[in-house]
Design an enzyme around this catalytic site. Sequence first.
Site, short mmCIF file in Angstrom:
data_model
loop_
_atom_site.label_atom_id
_atom_site.label_comp_id
_atom_site.label_asym_id
_atom_site.label_seq_id
_atom_site.Cartn_x
_atom_site.Cartn_y
_atom_site.Cartn_z
N SER A 99 0.83 -1.20 0.00
CA SER A 99 0.00 0.00 0.00
C SER A 99 0.86 1.25 0.00
CB SER A 99 -0.85 -0.04 1.28
OG SER A 99 -1.38 1.23 1.55
N TYR A 107 -1.65 -0.14 10.49
CA TYR A 107 -1.93 -0.84 9.22
C TYR A 107 -0.72 -0.73 8.27
CZ TYR A 107 -3.73 -1.45 4.50
OH TYR A 107 -3.88 -1.84 3.19
N LYS A 123 2.07 -3.62 6.60
CA LYS A 123 2.46 -3.77 5.19
C LYS A 123 3.98 -3.65 5.06
CE LYS A 123 -1.56 -4.42 3.50
NZ LYS A 123 -1.91 -5.73 2.98
N1 LIG Z 1 -8.75 -1.34 -0.85
C1 LIG Z 1 -7.75 -0.53 -0.59
O1 LIG Z 1 -7.93 0.69 -0.49
C2 LIG Z 1 -6.34 -1.08 -0.45
C3 LIG Z 1 -5.25 -0.22 -0.65
C4 LIG Z 1 -3.97 -0.73 -0.49
C5 LIG Z 1 -3.77 -2.07 -0.14
N2 LIG Z 1 -4.84 -2.87 0.05
C6 LIG Z 1 -4.62 -4.26 0.45
O2 LIG Z 1 -5.14 -5.11 -0.55
C7 LIG Z 1 -5.64 -6.32 0.04
C8 LIG Z 1 -7.06 -6.55 -0.42
O3 LIG Z 1 -7.84 -5.42 -0.05
P1 LIG Z 1 -9.39 -5.34 -0.36
O4 LIG Z 1 -9.71 -3.90 -0.53
O5 LIG Z 1 -9.76 -6.31 -1.41
O6 LIG Z 1 -9.95 -5.78 1.06
P2 LIG Z 1 -11.16 -6.80 1.41
O7 LIG Z 1 -11.37 -6.70 2.86
O8 LIG Z 1 -12.29 -6.59 0.50
O9 LIG Z 1 -10.48 -8.20 1.05
C9 LIG Z 1 -9.61 -8.88 1.93
C10 LIG Z 1 -10.14 -10.29 2.07
O10 LIG Z 1 -9.27 -11.02 2.93
C11 LIG Z 1 -10.05 -11.84 3.78
N3 LIG Z 1 -9.23 -12.12 4.96
C12 LIG Z 1 -8.82 -11.26 5.92
N4 LIG Z 1 -8.04 -11.90 6.81
C13 LIG Z 1 -7.96 -13.21 6.41
C14 LIG Z 1 -7.31 -14.36 6.91
N5 LIG Z 1 -6.61 -14.32 8.05
N6 LIG Z 1 -7.44 -15.52 6.23
C15 LIG Z 1 -8.17 -15.58 5.10
N7 LIG Z 1 -8.83 -14.53 4.58
C16 LIG Z 1 -8.72 -13.35 5.23
C17 LIG Z 1 -11.32 -11.04 4.05
O11 LIG Z 1 -12.43 -11.85 4.39
C18 LIG Z 1 -11.54 -10.34 2.70
O12 LIG Z 1 -12.38 -11.10 1.84
C19 LIG Z 1 -5.52 -6.14 1.56
O13 LIG Z 1 -4.35 -6.80 1.98
C20 LIG Z 1 -5.38 -4.64 1.71
O14 LIG Z 1 -4.65 -4.31 2.86
C21 LIG Z 1 -6.13 -2.41 -0.12
#
Ligand SMILES: NC(=O)c1ccc[n+]([C@@H]2O[C@H](COP(=O)([O-])OP(=O)(O)OC[C@H]3O[C@@H](n4cnc5c(N)ncnc54)[C@H](O)[C@@H]3O)[C@@H](O)[C@H]2O)c1
Length: 340
Positions: free
Chosen positions: A127, A151, A155
């Site tokens: 991120s 958070y 990362k």
């Molecule tokens: N959306 C954003 O703004 C953004 C920005 C930068 C980075 N990210 C990173 O991208 C990744 C995906 O983000 P997203 O927006 O799709 O989030 P999201 O919450 O929609 O998806 C993450 C998924 O991981 C699952 N999960 C969480 N912990 C788990 C575990 N221990 N075991 C199995 N499954 C688990 C959740 O149920 C969820 O479906 C994350 O790691 C997030 O930190 C997201």
Amino acid sequence: MTKKTILITGGTGYIGSHTAVQLLEADYQVIMLDNLSNSKADVVQRVEKISGKKVSFIQGDIRDDQCLHQVFQNNPIDAVIHFAGLKAVGEGQSQPMRYYENNVSGSLSLFQAMQSFGVKTLLFSSSATVYGDDGVGKYHEQSALSPSNVYGQTKYMVEQILRDIQASDASWRVGILRYFNPVGAHPSGYIGEDPNGIPNNLMPYIAKVASGELTHLNVFGNDYPTPDGTGLRDYIHIQDLAAGHLESLRYMLEKNTSITVNLGTGQPHSVLELVHAFEQVTEQSVPYQITQRRAGDVAICYADPSLAKTLMGWQAKYNIQQMCADTWRWQTYSKTILKI
Ligand SMILES: NC(=O)c1ccc[n+]([C@@H]2O[C@H](COP(=O)([O-])OP(=O)(O)OC[C@H]3O[C@@H](n4cnc5c(N)ncnc54)[C@H](O)[C@@H]3O)[C@@H](O)[C@H]2O)c1
């Protein structure tokens, strides 16, 4: 040629599901692993409906070593795209141990399982929050890393673990992808961002205000040193972000190499610009109130995305109008037709 099999952790989540569709369309086999803590199982059917292909879904947790063992034992996995994680900045501040345990310990368990089964190709969702506030706001991959919240620390720590793994064993191919602000939804309206409870992110919040589910948007500060005083961010359409994963994977496999790249548009937009674009595109009003600045927010944060273009020819294509239109289609359409 046999199809490559990709394990997607967090596969039913927002970014995972959109990436799954594009992988299926590009003829990869997809296995989704998710504990459903922040997503719903019917996403699997929606992904199948869009792509016309079957997906394997395993409800399980990356912190469960036995589950991981079975997943790798029973499936010929070629590469892992690791999305699973908790992502709410405020929640991370109030529940640091939960965030470190899930995001850092969980990732380590996954990497250990990969190592034991000789699966050494990985893309990791990092991120823009790993960058420190440099006072300028435009970040390239060599910018100083100095996350300002729990958070972002999780990362940063996982990135560091991955750098150490690569340094110890050159046969690992690791893609560290630093996302900026993913928004929008699949143009079909079948999948999109579906956060539990009140959204933490701006775009889903705007969509819920426009639909009348929330009364108004709070804009945190209009006295930043930006043209309209509200914060500038780099919003990237989820379809572009998903495509960035496919290009990264292709590049890493073809060149047998590791990469660290920003995935953003390089075009900053203010909070109010996004609100006005949303109102124009959807013809809905989005009432808002200016409130105090929020602790930890920076004035400007956007990507220098040139490395991803130079290395692998990837660049974002969608503009904020398309991001708003697709978000609104998902917000409205999903409610009416999505009883699959
Ligand atoms: N959306 C954003 O703004 C953004 C920005 C930068 C980075 N990210 C990173 O991208 C990744 C995906 O983000 P997203 O927006 O799709 O989030 P999201 O919450 O929609 O998806 C993450 C998924 O991981 C699952 N999960 C969480 N912990 C788990 C575990 N221990 N075991 C199995 N499954 C688990 C959740 O149920 C969820 O479906 C994350 O790691 C997030 O930190 C997201």
